[in-house]
Design a protein around this motif. Structure first.
Motif: not given
Length: 264
Positions: A45-49, A66-77
């Protein structure tokens, strides 16, 4: 499965969930609260992009999200959770709970990702695409993790689950933090959410995963269809005609492309 709340891996609990899944209405499903360990859910929750970090933005007659699967841009969790859900151990758990054998997650945007909706977001009632149009595998289950803290009923956004002939909404699942909704994807699993009303800074957040099984009968490929949106009984005549016309044309074209072996 280190990230999962241990109550859900207990053998007796798994047996109970399996029975509930088979008897649930309007189609097979489970609603599981506090699914991940609390610290995992809080970190998600705290790191949701932000919406801007997601790569796809849908805004049309039948959806606004909106939708995204670009996990490299997200927090490691998010990658940690993704790896957990895509593990063989989790697949075995899903098999035991749902009774569907041989499930797996594809390593692409049609396997895992994030959904997010700002004020005014909606997703009209629909059934999902039935076959992965590139990998030719059969979509069987949706696994949705809701990540909304302090969500209020007046915001709306509950997942509406409708009956097979789209005459009645039979259940609403509110998208509260650390609640998981699992349901079988089929030709009658009608679902979606109505337009939401949110204060500044709030969004509707979820982590999606789609489970597949191999296709053993190649004739099933001839039955491919994309998402099929359906109007609600209370929609305007214009909305009903527009939705039905658009969806018929869309699925005719995509079906023809699929049968011709054209990638889209």
């Amino acid at each position: 499965m280190e990230l999962i709340n241990p109550i859900y891996t207990d053998a007796a609990k798994v047996e109970q969930l399996a029975a509930e899944f088979q008897t649930s209405k309007p189609y097979k499903h489970l609603v599981l609260d506090n699914f991940f360990r609390q610290e995992v859910a809080d970190k998600l929750y705290e790191n949701f992009p932000s919406v801007e970090k997601l790569t796809k933005h849908w805004k049309g007659m039948n959806e606004n999200k909106s939708e995204g699967s670009n996990f490299s841009d997200f927090d490691p969790i998010f990658t940690q959770v993704r790896n957990e859900i895509m593990s063989p151990e989790f697949a075995q758990w899903m098999e035991k709970v749902t009774g569907i054998k041989g499930v797996f997650v594809t390593d692409d945007s049609l396997g895992t990702g994030l959904h997010q909706g700002s004020d005014g977001s909606f997703l009209d009632i629909h059934v999902d695409f039935n076959i992965h149009h590139v990998k030719n595998v059969y979509r069987r289950l949706n696994f949705l993790v809701y990540l909304n803290k302090n969500w209020k009923d007046e915001y709306g956004g509950g997942m509406e689950m409708w009956n097979a002939d789209m005459t009645k909404m039979e259940k609403v699942v509110m998208p509260i933090l650390n609640r998981v909704l699992i349901f079988e994807t089929s030709e009658i699993s009608y679902h979606g959410y109505s337009k939401i009303t949110l204060p500044p800074g709030e969004t509707r957040k979820s982590f999606y995963t789609y489970f597949y099984t191999p296709i053993t009968d190649p004739t099933i490929l001839n039955k491919y269809h994309d998402t099929i949106f359906k109007p609600k009984p209370g929609d305007s005549t214009l909305k009903k005609v527009g939705t039905n016309t658009k969806e018929t044309l869309k699925n005719f074209i995509k079906g023809q492309l699929k049968r011709a072996g054209v990638k889209f």
